[in-house]
Every structure is written in structure tokens, then in C-alpha cells.
Motif scaffolding. Structure first.
Motif, PDB file in Angstrom:
ATOM      1  N   ASP A 382       0.858  -1.195   0.000  1.00  0.00           N
ATOM      2  CA  ASP A 382       0.000   0.000   0.000  1.00  0.00           C
ATOM      3  C   ASP A 382       0.893   1.244   0.000  1.00  0.00           C
ATOM      4  OD1 ASP A 382      -2.039   1.797   0.152  1.00  0.00           O
ATOM      5  OD2 ASP A 382      -2.446   1.478   2.285  1.00  0.00           O
ATOM      6  N   VAL A 383       1.152   1.783  -1.176  1.00  0.00           N
ATOM      7  CA  VAL A 383       2.007   2.956  -1.312  1.00  0.00           C
ATOM      8  C   VAL A 383       1.161   4.212  -1.117  1.00  0.00           C
ATOM      9  CG1 VAL A 383       3.542   4.248  -2.838  1.00  0.00           C
ATOM     10  CG2 VAL A 383       3.540   1.744  -2.887  1.00  0.00           C
ATOM     11  N   ALA A 384       1.579   5.044  -0.171  1.00  0.00           N
ATOM     12  CA  ALA A 384       0.839   6.272   0.138  1.00  0.00           C
ATOM     13  C   ALA A 384       1.825   7.297   0.699  1.00  0.00           C
ATOM     14  CB  ALA A 384      -0.275   6.001   1.138  1.00  0.00           C
ATOM     15  N   PRO A 385       1.506   8.569   0.563  1.00  0.00           N
ATOM     16  CA  PRO A 385       2.400   9.605   1.113  1.00  0.00           C
ATOM     17  C   PRO A 385       2.147   9.831   2.594  1.00  0.00           C
ATOM     18  CG  PRO A 385       0.593  10.628  -0.072  1.00  0.00           C
ATOM     19  CD  PRO A 385       0.425   9.152  -0.242  1.00  0.00           C
ATOM     20  N   GLY A 386       3.208  10.238   3.295  1.00  0.00           N
ATOM     21  CA  GLY A 386       3.102  10.659   4.680  1.00  0.00           C
ATOM     22  C   GLY A 386       2.653   9.577   5.634  1.00  0.00           C
ATOM     23  N   LYS A 387       3.242   8.409   5.548  1.00  0.00           N
ATOM     24  CA  LYS A 387       2.857   7.331   6.448  1.00  0.00           C
ATOM     25  C   LYS A 387       3.621   7.441   7.769  1.00  0.00           C
ATOM     26  CE  LYS A 387       1.024   3.564   3.707  1.00  0.00           C
ATOM     27  NZ  LYS A 387       1.055   2.107   3.504  1.00  0.00           N
ATOM     28  N   HIS A 388       2.913   7.182   8.877  1.00  0.00           N
ATOM     29  CA  HIS A 388       3.526   7.199  10.205  1.00  0.00           C
ATOM     30  C   HIS A 388       2.832   6.167  11.083  1.00  0.00           C
ATOM     31  CE1 HIS A 388       5.331   8.595  13.948  1.00  0.00           C
ATOM     32  NE2 HIS A 388       4.110   8.597  14.480  1.00  0.00           N
ATOM     33  N   LYS A 389       3.648   5.382  11.778  1.00  0.00           N
ATOM     34  CA  LYS A 389       3.108   4.363  12.671  1.00  0.00           C
ATOM     35  C   LYS A 389       3.956   4.284  13.940  1.00  0.00           C
ATOM     36  CE  LYS A 389       0.814   1.125   9.514  1.00  0.00           C
ATOM     37  NZ  LYS A 389       0.765  -0.293   9.052  1.00  0.00           N
ATOM     38  N   ASN A 390       3.282   4.128  15.074  1.00  0.00           N
ATOM     39  CA  ASN A 390       3.924   3.791  16.342  1.00  0.00           C
ATOM     40  C   ASN A 390       3.493   2.367  16.690  1.00  0.00           C
ATOM     41  OD1 ASN A 390       5.247   6.303  16.847  1.00  0.00           O
ATOM     42  ND2 ASN A 390       3.285   7.167  17.480  1.00  0.00           N
ATOM     43  N   VAL A 391       4.455   1.454  16.708  1.00  0.00           N
ATOM     44  CA  VAL A 391       4.158   0.032  16.833  1.00  0.00           C
ATOM     45  C   VAL A 391       4.921  -0.539  18.024  1.00  0.00           C
ATOM     46  CG1 VAL A 391       4.186  -2.201  15.669  1.00  0.00           C
ATOM     47  CG2 VAL A 391       3.848  -0.098  14.343  1.00  0.00           C
ATOM     48  N   THR A 392       4.269  -1.429  18.738  1.00  0.00           N
ATOM     49  CA  THR A 392       4.906  -2.176  19.833  1.00  0.00           C
ATOM     50  C   THR A 392       4.741  -3.662  19.554  1.00  0.00           C
ATOM     51  OG1 THR A 392       4.444  -0.437  21.448  1.00  0.00           O
ATOM     52  CG2 THR A 392       4.954  -2.615  22.311  1.00  0.00           C
ATOM     53  N   LEU A 393       5.861  -4.385  19.452  1.00  0.00           N
ATOM     54  CA  LEU A 393       5.866  -5.822  19.189  1.00  0.00           C
ATOM     55  C   LEU A 393       6.239  -6.552  20.473  1.00  0.00           C
ATOM     56  CD1 LEU A 393       7.691  -5.999  15.728  1.00  0.00           C
ATOM     57  CD2 LEU A 393       5.236  -5.912  16.177  1.00  0.00           C
ATOM     58  N   ARG A 394       5.356  -7.435  20.911  1.00  0.00           N
ATOM     59  CA  ARG A 394       5.625  -8.245  22.096  1.00  0.00           C
ATOM     60  C   ARG A 394       6.482  -9.450  21.718  1.00  0.00           C
ATOM     61  NH1 ARG A 394       4.799  -4.840  26.146  1.00  0.00           N
ATOM     62  NH2 ARG A 394       2.782  -3.752  25.883  1.00  0.00           N
ATOM     63  N   PRO A 395       7.181 -10.021  22.694  1.00  0.00           N
ATOM     64  CA  PRO A 395       7.973 -11.233  22.392  1.00  0.00           C
ATOM     65  C   PRO A 395       7.095 -12.334  21.820  1.00  0.00           C
ATOM     66  CG  PRO A 395       8.533 -10.366  24.556  1.00  0.00           C
ATOM     67  CD  PRO A 395       7.318  -9.605  24.100  1.00  0.00           C
ATOM     68  N   THR A 396       7.709 -13.169  21.001  1.00  0.00           N
ATOM     69  CA  THR A 396       6.961 -14.266  20.389  1.00  0.00           C
ATOM     70  C   THR A 396       6.561 -15.286  21.445  1.00  0.00           C
ATOM     71  OG1 THR A 396       9.019 -15.430  19.903  1.00  0.00           O
ATOM     72  CG2 THR A 396       8.129 -13.991  18.184  1.00  0.00           C
ATOM     73  N   ALA A 397       5.562 -16.076  21.128  1.00  0.00           N
ATOM     74  CA  ALA A 397       5.052 -17.079  22.071  1.00  0.00           C
ATOM     75  C   ALA A 397       6.142 -18.081  22.438  1.00  0.00           C
ATOM     76  CB  ALA A 397       3.851 -17.802  21.460  1.00  0.00           C
ATOM     77  N   GLY A 398       6.301 -18.340  23.715  1.00  0.00           N
ATOM     78  CA  GLY A 398       7.285 -19.288  24.204  1.00  0.00           C
ATOM     79  C   GLY A 398       8.632 -18.668  24.493  1.00  0.00           C
ATOM     80  N   ALA A 399       8.867 -17.400  24.039  1.00  0.00           N
ATOM     81  CA  ALA A 399      10.157 -16.748  24.296  1.00  0.00           C
ATOM     82  C   ALA A 399      10.113 -16.051  25.639  1.00  0.00           C
ATOM     83  CB  ALA A 399      10.463 -15.744  23.191  1.00  0.00           C
ATOM     84  N   LYS A 400      11.251 -16.046  26.254  1.00  0.00           N
ATOM     85  CA  LYS A 400      11.360 -15.394  27.551  1.00  0.00           C
ATOM     86  C   LYS A 400      11.379 -13.887  27.373  1.00  0.00           C
ATOM     87  CE  LYS A 400      14.256 -15.219  31.690  1.00  0.00           C
ATOM     88  NZ  LYS A 400      15.511 -15.688  32.336  1.00  0.00           N
ATOM     89  N   ASN A 401      10.583 -13.163  28.142  1.00  0.00           N
ATOM     90  CA  ASN A 401      10.518 -11.703  28.049  1.00  0.00           C
ATOM     91  C   ASN A 401      11.751 -11.097  28.706  1.00  0.00           C
ATOM     92  OD1 ASN A 401       9.832  -9.089  27.755  1.00  0.00           O
ATOM     93  ND2 ASN A 401       7.997  -9.161  29.041  1.00  0.00           N
ATOM     94  N   THR A 402      12.583 -10.448  27.868  1.00  0.00           N
ATOM     95  CA  THR A 402      13.808  -9.836  28.390  1.00  0.00           C
ATOM     96  C   THR A 402      13.691  -8.318  28.358  1.00  0.00           C
ATOM     97  OG1 THR A 402      14.806 -10.032  26.195  1.00  0.00           O
ATOM     98  CG2 THR A 402      15.207 -11.840  27.736  1.00  0.00           C
ATOM     99  N   GLY A 403      14.639  -7.644  27.702  1.00  0.00           N
ATOM    100  CA  GLY A 403      14.664  -6.190  27.702  1.00  0.00           C
ATOM    101  C   GLY A 403      13.783  -5.569  26.620  1.00  0.00           C
ATOM    102  N   THR A 404      14.061  -4.278  26.360  1.00  0.00           N
ATOM    103  CA  THR A 404      13.270  -3.496  25.401  1.00  0.00           C
ATOM    104  C   THR A 404      14.200  -2.885  24.346  1.00  0.00           C
ATOM    105  OG1 THR A 404      11.665  -2.965  27.122  1.00  0.00           O
ATOM    106  CG2 THR A 404      11.645  -1.583  25.149  1.00  0.00           C
ATOM    107  N   LEU A 405      13.735  -2.918  23.116  1.00  0.00           N
ATOM    108  CA  LEU A 405      14.478  -2.338  21.985  1.00  0.00           C
ATOM    109  C   LEU A 405      13.660  -1.199  21.397  1.00  0.00           C
ATOM    110  CD1 LEU A 405      16.869  -2.412  19.975  1.00  0.00           C
ATOM    111  CD2 LEU A 405      15.551  -4.086  18.639  1.00  0.00           C
ATOM    112  N   ASP A 406      14.220   0.011  21.400  1.00  0.00           N
ATOM    113  CA  ASP A 406      13.544   1.195  20.831  1.00  0.00           C
ATOM    114  C   ASP A 406      14.161   1.516  19.473  1.00  0.00           C
ATOM    115  OD1 ASP A 406      11.928   1.462  23.044  1.00  0.00           O
ATOM    116  OD2 ASP A 406      13.341   2.795  24.083  1.00  0.00           O
ATOM    117  N   LEU A 407      13.322   1.613  18.447  1.00  0.00           N
ATOM    118  CA  LEU A 407      13.790   1.876  17.079  1.00  0.00           C
ATOM    119  C   LEU A 407      13.087   3.106  16.521  1.00  0.00           C
ATOM    120  CD1 LEU A 407      13.743  -1.733  15.564  1.00  0.00           C
ATOM    121  CD2 LEU A 407      15.699  -0.478  16.477  1.00  0.00           C
TER     122      LEU A 407
END
Length: 423
Positions: A382-407
Motif C-alpha cells: 500500500d504505497v501512500a504519502p506521509g505514512k507514520h506508525k507507532n508500533v509495539t511488538l511483544r515477544p513471540t510465544a514461548g520466548a522469555k521476556n527480556t529487555g526493550t528495543l527502541d527503534l
């Protein structure tokens, strides 16, 4: 002698007669002013600003009332509203370009050159008056003139008469031309002409006036030199400057050639509509090139960054033009630890691989393009101008929850693709 005042031209106008009036006032081709004001309108708004105010404050040559006075007296019409609109749009464009010093400097230099050319053209044919010569001409008696003769015919005499009464080279009695027989000559004709021979058609002796030389069309040469200048300007700056600066250099060189060619053609003949159209297209491309991000390079490259540990993650990664891959899938972030980084691509594709056992918080900005997140269909672009998203991805199922990565991810034109590494 007082010079005529600047007035708009009603007969030769295209919009409001401002450029036609300037051409008549300065004795220049109005096309020069039309092209230059169009370029100034596209590269800083000065053209629209000047045209709008001239439309408002300068009346037609056969009218003493301008549009401002009509507005103040309540006689609002389409002409006055269009002039106000021109001025307002010019002010808006000028305010948006106020921080672009290069474009404004170009517009100011072009305006000064146009004003200088108009001043020189207006003064070139007006020599300084000589007061002594003017007084002598005023005191001189009127010039003697010959009495008017309403109708004249070719000379009746063929050969001159000598003293003894004979005629040189012919018989004694002389006849007039065939076209003048039976007509009454109102008076003697003392004009000197070539001898007339009996039976000769006088219409054949009349010389045909030379046809005036038509205008010289140099539109093809203007386009060729503009193409060469644009290619040379772009080629010389292609390797050492970003894409936007290189294109601006080439287009500015081509636009200068179009301006000089139009000025030359105004003295040699007419300026073709093709040259005017190409100059306007070049000015539009020059204005569009100023909007390109400054980090877009002229070479398509592939760049990959693969830090092995969290300590090796840099504060920022950037690429001008091409495909950039930031692989963070191998790093380990301890519980409660936060790692931050940023990645930017001017034009192209930005691929990010994030670990499976961390919480990823992303701020994604795409000028024109698409954003692909884990779980999205790769075929759904979906090509469009002025795209902006704030997304939070949780750890995958079965993975141990460790630290946080900010991008912080940015792409001027292209695609941002985020994927999870295998657990």
C-alpha cells in the motif's frame, strides 16, 4: 522628453496584460517577462507576488482607475479577486521558501537581471537631447515642398533632342506608353527614368520590392544548448553531491540557457511557444527538485549492519539511496535493559530484523511508500504519502521476556520492512 508611464496592455494580454505592458514599456518581447515571471513564481513566489500587485495597482492604458480603487469603492469583480488571489498565493509560496536561501538568492538575481535588461532596453534608443540643436530646429523656417501632383505617368520622351532638331537613335515623332494613351496628363513629369522603347510593357520595368525577412526561429538551438548545459551541470556534480543538489544544478543551467535564448530571440525574431513550454517545464522540475531530501545519494548501494552484541549497536545508521539491512536478531538484551537506535534511508528499502525475545517499540515514518510489519502479507503493498506508525511488538510465544528495543525508522521514499528473527 517625458517617457510614457507603465500601463497594462488590453489588446495583447494573456491574463491581465501586465507582461504585455512591460514589453511595450521597455521595448522588449513580452515573452521574456512571461517566462521570467513564471520561473520566479515557481522558485519562490516572487513572480506571483509581483504580478498580483501590478494587476492591482497598474490600470490599463485606456483607463485611469486601477483594481484597488474599484475594490475600495465597492465594485468587486472577477479581475480584482483574481489579482488578490495571485498576491496571496505569491505571499504564501514566498513564506514557505523563506528558509531556502539558495532558491531565494536565485530568484533575487534573476529579478535584478530582468530589471536591468528592461532599463537598458528602454534607454538604448533615447539619446540625450541637444538644447542647441533643438533651438535651431525650432527657429528654422518650414522646409519648401514641391506642389502636389495627384497623378503621374511614365515619361513620354524616349530619346533626347539635340540642337539641330534631330533625335538620337530613333525617329522624329515620339509616342507615349501604351497604358497612358488617351489620358490627360495633369502636369509635366520631370522624373528621370530610363528610355522607353515603343511596344515595351512598362509593367515589366517595375522592380518588385524585396520581401521582408521573416523571424529567425532558433528554438531548436535553444533546446539543444539547454540540454547540453543541463547534462553538463548534472554530470559535473553527480558524484560529489546528493541527488537533489545535482538535479538543481543541471536544471538551473538549462533554465539559464532558456532565459538567454529567449532574450536573444527577442532581438532576432519571435520566440516559439515550444521554448516557452520547455522553460516552464524546466522551472517546475527545478521547484520539485528542491523538495527532494538532502540525504538521497546518486548511487544505488547495498549496505548491511550486523552488530553481535547490544554494546555494539550504534546510535544511528543511515544510507542515501539503496537497500539497507540492520540485523539485530543476534543481540541479547538483559531483563530490564533498554537499547535504542535509529535507521534512515533516503530512497530505497530499509530491512530491520529484531530479536524474538524482546519487546520492540518502533516509530516509523515513510515520506512516500509502504510499511511491512511481521504478519503482514508481502503481496499487500500500500504505497501512500506521509505514512507514520507507532508500533509495539511483544515477544513471540514461548520466548522469555527480556529487555526493550527502541527503534526510530525513517525512509524518504521506499519501504520499511520489519521481521522477527527465529527463536
Amino acid at each position: 522628453m517625458a517617457l510614457p508611464r507603465f500601463r497594462r496592455d488590453r489588446r495583447h494580454k494573456m491574463i491581465a496584460g501586465v507582461c504585455a505592458g512591460l514589453g511595450r514599456h521597455t521595448d522588449l518581447d513580452p515573452v521574456i517577462f512571461r517566462i521570467t515571471l513564471a520561473v520566479l513564481a515557481a522558485t519562490g513566489g516572487l513572480g506571483l507576488l509581483f504580478y498580483g500587485f501590478a494587476w492591482l495597482f497598474v490600470p490599463y492604458e485606456d483607463d485611469e482607475e486601477n483594481e484597488v480603487r474599484k475594490l475600495l469603492t465597492g465594485r468587486v469583480d472577477g479581475q480584482a479577486l483574481a489579482a488578490v488571489l495571485f498576491a496571496l498565493v505569491g505571499c504564501g509560496v514566498l513564506l514557505t521558501m523563506i528558509r531556502n536561501g539558495g532558491v531565494l538568492a536565485f530568484a533575487v538575481v534573476l529579478s535584478v537581471l530582468l530589471a536591468g535588461a528592461g532599463y537598458w532596453s528602454r534607454r538604448r534608443g533615447a539619446p540625450d537631447p541637444d538644447p542647441l540643436a533643438a533651438q535651431t530646429v525650432a527657429d528654422a523656417p518650414p522646409e519648401a515642398q514641391a506642389p502636389p501632383i495627384s497623378v503621374t505617368y511614365p515619361s513620354w520622351w524616349r530619346d533626347p533632342i539635340v540642337k539641330d532638331g534631330t533625335h538620337v537613335g530613333g525617329t522624329g515623332y515620339l509616342w507615349g506608353p501604351a497604358e497612358a494613351r488617351g489620358r490627360t496628363v495633369p502636369g509635366p513629369d520631370f522624373r528621370l527614368s530610363t528610355p522607353w522603347v515603343h511596344g515595351q510593357d512598362t509593367s515589366a520595368r517595375r522592380s518588385t520590392p524585396p520581401r521582408p525577412r521573416g523571424p529567425r526561429w532558433i528554438g531548436g538551438w535553444i533546446f539543444l544548448f539547454a540540454l547540453l548545459a543541463g547534462g553538463l551541470g548534472t554530470g559535473l556534480t553527480w558524484d560529489a553531491h546528493p541527488l537533489g543538489a545535482s538535479l538543481q544544478t543541471g536544471l538551473a543551467c538549462a533554465l539559464i540557457v532558456f532565459g538567454l535564448g529567449t532574450a536573444v530571440s527577442s532581438f532576432l525574431g519571435r520566440t516559439g511557444a515550444g521554448s516557452l513550454f520547455l522553460a516552464l517545464v524546466t522551472a517546475g522540475l527545478l521547484a520539485a527538485s528542491t523538495a527532494l531530501p538532502s540525504d538521497i545519494s546518486t548511487h544505488w548501494t547495498r549496505q548491511s549492519w550486523t552488530p553481535a552484541t547490544a554494546a555494539q549497536v550504534g546510535p544511528a545508521y543511515d544510507l542515501g539511496t539503496g537497500v539497507a539491512t540492520l540485523d539485530l536478531g543476534h543481540i541479547r538484551i538483559a531483563e530490564g535493559q533498554r537499547v535504542s537506535t535509529a535507521a534512515e534511508v533516503g530512497a530505497g528499502r530499509l530491512r530491520i530484523v529484531v530479536p524474538a525475545d524482546v519487546t520492540v517499540r518502533m516509530s516509523i515514518d515513510v515520506g512516500v511508500g509502504d510499511i511491512q510489519l511481521p504478519g503482514d502479507d508481502e503481496k499487500d503493498v500500500d504505497v501512500a504519502p506521509g505514512k507514520h506508525k507507532n508500533v509495539t511488538l511483544r515477544p513471540t510465544a514461548g520466548a522469555k521476556n527480556t529487555g526493550t528495543l527502541d527503534l526510530d525508522l525513517q525512509v524518504g521514499a521506499g519501504q520499511v520492512e520489519v521481521s522477527r528473527a527465529a527463536a
